[in-house]
Write an enzyme that holds these catalytic residues in place. Structure first.
Site, short mmCIF file in Angstrom:
data_model
loop_
_atom_site.label_atom_id
_atom_site.label_comp_id
_atom_site.label_asym_id
_atom_site.label_seq_id
_atom_site.Cartn_x
_atom_site.Cartn_y
_atom_site.Cartn_z
N GLY A 130 4.05 -0.31 8.47
CA GLY A 130 2.88 0.62 8.22
C GLY A 130 3.50 1.54 6.79
O GLY A 130 3.29 1.20 5.76
N GLU A 131 4.05 2.44 7.44
CA GLU A 131 4.68 3.44 6.52
C GLU A 131 5.63 2.68 5.30
O GLU A 131 5.64 2.98 4.29
CB GLU A 131 5.27 4.58 6.92
N LYS B 46 -1.03 -10.87 11.18
CA LYS B 46 -1.97 -10.31 10.61
C LYS B 46 -2.36 -8.83 10.47
O LYS B 46 -2.47 -8.47 9.32
CB LYS B 46 -3.22 -11.02 11.23
N ASN C 167 2.26 -9.15 15.37
CA ASN C 167 0.91 -9.47 14.80
C ASN C 167 0.85 -9.57 13.41
O ASN C 167 0.71 -8.73 12.53
CB ASN C 167 -0.25 -9.05 15.16
#
Ligand code: MOS
Length: 748
Positions: free
Chosen positions: A716-717, A645, A643
């Site tokens: 993320g990280e 977004k 995704n």
């Protein structure tokens, strides 16, 4: 025919967004069982010593106070046994809250006051009088450096550095050398939701524990072992988590103390930490890295020598993968690294967003920038010149690495080709403008995970797994996965997460949840479809087209309907009707996705990482030294993006955190008392909106069929890794001055 618009790869807004903005999402400190007591923790103001006396009279006199729990009256449980091992902690002698009268760190809980109201508990907590015998302590990182050591039993996720060639000799012989002594200040976790636990004692005496954690099943396992309870006596829930970033990986003392009190008092209790109390633990370790790089004048790396230390407590050995990243990511014939930990009389440092890499990658990428300049080479060109297509430290092939594409696409988006090589050449009035870049690397992991898929009489698909959505968008991407795998519209799907009673799922962390839970959901949906078809096929009452279609494998699920793709007659049937034909009220399956599924690799035969290239523009006020980040571009290669977004939001969030690392966040130790002294937002600075520019996140096409069944590597990280270095390198480009200490603050 309507087309499903909700499959993997689409920018779907969070399906849990409505619950969150309307206050329906419940967090750990929000359930309010009847008769609940409020617990307020009293912390030690000294770093080392022994409790001499505890005077409770004044506290007990406060109306509403029910009990005060200290090491003297708390019940005995397994956690206090010598043989106890904290399965979620780190090696060493586990920290045991309220174990005995010994003080091991400033901020250590010495008592918990329980009262009918929070106000009474807080007032009483302030009236507690505790006398201490003080012992000498050391909380100074620099002073403790000579005690650095390598723990006998390293953390299970620790990757020992592996040397190659003859790094010292090659360094000595290198015509071009750079050497830097780098430092990162400790940083504290400051999620919106602070650590909190509500223990509900149910009528049958069982505990339902609402905890701010990244792993409900991990906390359940912790509580069953720490309190000698059986698994069915403890249910842990965390359906919503207000940000966690690693502080919720291990069980924090609030959950143990709350459960211990519930056991002792046989009443529901809540223990939540204050923002100040968050500053008594949950911090990224302070780090020092000495980096020496050698190269030939054409910009070819000849030697890399990395030595690093991070702090830990006196009783537990927290470790990070700090020094390995450059050795993995760069081609260079000679390299060596060394890592040790430094003991202090503080609480144990902990994991924080990309632990190890956030520090190690950023500091190393600052050194690479300096080396590029020493070779009079553009920093991007230098990195491309020393690019490694393998994991150079383990001499191992990679599942994929689209870092080159990330560097080139990021550079183009940023406009890097217009950059003057010489620092200090761009200015706007009193402001110097600088452009810097760095690359990022982080693990791409996949862990065995189970998920349940259930079709109910109303035609809805219910997905359940014990994953946690720590704000990352897990609800949404799992719904998308189910939507694609079962070919059903998103609004016919319910997702249940954050409950230890659900199918097994590893603790959320390490950016592995999308790949792992995604695979489990995908598998469960495939399996449910097969079960539906098989059950229908056994039924003699179904219409001819369906019988024929099932027999010839021409029936498909499409947009939540069964359809026959054969023949010109478009027969279709709703899922609700199909289920009722089976004569069952629901159909359910549970599946486990394991490495090896669908051609993914089951052993460590290949290394797997995500990569990124970050580009930054800063403006530095020449008179005041104030730095503003005005542009950030991050090109991320992380396999298939479920995704764009929510993934881009993840990367942006990490970039904000990295901006804090580069320019703001710094926990300052008062060595005399052994406590972090800037324990509030007026003194511990985090980036505010005005500090954050437009951030441009782009995802590079990267096909990876080996990390996980859906081609996902996780994000993320990765947004943390490289961003702080890009900012530091941009500051050099603006000012011509190198900084070796993060955060870089005016006056440095
Ligand atoms: Mo991860 S350390 O749980 O952000």
């Amino acid at each position: 025919m309507t087309v499903i618009s909700t499959t993997i790869g689409q920018s779907v807004s969070r399906i849990d967004g409505f619950a969150k903005v309307t206050g329906q999402a419940r967090y750990a400190a929000e359930p309010h069982p009847s008769g609940m007591l409020y617990g307020v923790i009293v912390n030690s103001p000294i770093a080392r010593g022994r409790i001499e006396t505890i005077r409770e009279e004044a506290a007990r006199a406060v109306p509403g106070v029910v009990e005060i729990m200290t090491h003297l009256n708390r019940p005995h449980t397994a956690l206090f046994e010598k043989s106890y091992v904290d399965g979620l902690g780190v090696p060493g002698s586990p920290y045991r809250p309220l174990h005995d009268g010994e003080i091991r760190f400033n901020g250590q809980p010495v008592a918990v006051v329980f009262a009918e109201t929070f106000e009474a508990a807080r007032e009483a907590a302030m009236l507690m009088e505790v006398d201490y015998e003080r012992w000498p302590h050391n909380a100074d990182f620099e002073v403790a450096l000579h005690q650095k050591y390598m723990p006998e039993k390293p953390r299970s996720n620790y990757v020992p550095p592996k040397s190659r060639g003859k790094a010292a000799e090659a360094y000595a012989l290198s015509p071009i050398k750079v050497e830097g002594h780098y430092h990162l200040a400790p940083e504290h976790h400051n999620p919106m939701e602070m650590h909190a636990t509500t223990v509900i004692v149910e009528d049958d005496g069982k505990f339902t524990v609402w905890d701010k954690t990244q792993g409900p099943q991990a906390v359940q396992a912790y509580l069953t072992s720490a309190l000698s309870l059986s698994k069915d006596q403890v249910r842990v829930r965390n359906p919503y988590v207000g940000g966690a970033f690693g502080s919720g990986l291990r069980a924090q003392h609030n959950v143990f103390l709350a459960a211990l009190a519930a056991k002792m008092l046989k009443r529901s209790v809540r223990v939540s930490l204050t923002r100040q109390q968050m500053f008594t633990h949950v911090f990224r370790p302070e780090a020092i890295m000495d980096i020496a790089l050698g190269a030939t004048p054409d910009g070819t790396l000849q030697s890399m020598i990395v030595e690093g230390v991070t702090d830990t407590s006196r009783f537990e050995h927290n470790m990070e993968n700090l020094v390995v990243w450059g050795l993995i990511n760069y081609k260079c014939p000679n390299a060596t690294a060394d890592y040790k930990v430094v003991p202090r009389d503080t609480y144990t440092s902990s994991d924080m967003r990309a632990p190890g890499a956030a520090t190690g990658v950023n500091l190393f990428e600052m050194a690479i920038d300096e080396m590029a300049y020493a070779c009079s080479m553009d920093p991007l060109t230098f990195r491309l010149h020393n690019y490694s297509d393998i994991d150079a430290m383990h001499d191992m092939p990679l599942t994929s690495k689209a870092l080159r594409e990330a560097m080139l696409q990021g550079a183009e988006r940023f406009g890097w080709q217009n950059r003057p090589m010489t620092p200090g050449k761009m200015r706007d009035g009193k402001e110097l403008i600088g452009w810097g870049m760095a690359t990022g690397i982080w693990d791409a992991m996949f862990s065995p995970t189970s998920a349940r898929a259930r079709l109910t009489a109303d035609g809805r698909l219910h997905i359940a797994t014990a994953a946690s959505d720590i704000g990352t968008g897990t609800y949404t991407i799992l719904a998308q996965t189910a939507s694609e795998a079962f070919n059903i519209p998103l609004d016919q799907i319910d997702i249940e997460l954050g409950d230890s009673t659900l199918p097994q799922c590893p603790t959320e962390g390490g950016s592995w949840t999308a790949a792992s839970a995604g695979a489990a959901v995908w598998l469960a949906c495939q399996s449910l479809r097969e079960k539906l078809f098989k059950t229908l096929g056994k039924n003699s009452n179904i219409s001819a087209w369906l019988t024929e279609g099932l027999r010839h494998n021409t029936v498909v699920l499409q947009d939540g309907f069964l359809k026959n793709t054969d023949g010109d007659e478009a027969f279709e049937m709703s899922l609700r009707d199909a289920l009722s034909l089976t004569g069952q009220t629901e159909l359910e399956v549970e599946e486990t996705a394991k490495p090896g599924l669908r051609g993914t690799i089951s052993q460590m035969r290949k290394a797997r990482f995500t990569h990124s290239a970050v580009f930054c523009e800063v403006r530095v006020d020449e008179e005041l030294g104030i730095v503003r980040v005005t542009r950030l571009v991050n090109a991320v290669a992380a396999g298939r993006i479920m995704n764009p977004k929510t993934a881009a939001s993840q990367v942006r969030g990490a970039m904000v955190m990295a901006t804090g690392m580069a320019l703001h966040e710094e926990s300052l130790m008062d060595e005399r008392v052994g406590r972090f002294m800037n324990h509030n937002f007026s003194e511990y600075h985090i980036p505010a909106h005005a500090d954050i520019p437009d951030m441009d996140v782009l995802f590079v096409n990267e096909e990876d069929t080996e990390v996980s069944p859906l081609g996902i590597k996780g994000v993320g990280e990765i947004g943390m890794c490289g961003t702080a270095a890009a900012i530091a390198n941009a500051i050099f480009h603006a000012t011509g001055r190198r900084h070796y200490n993060l955060p870089i603050v005016p006056g440095d």
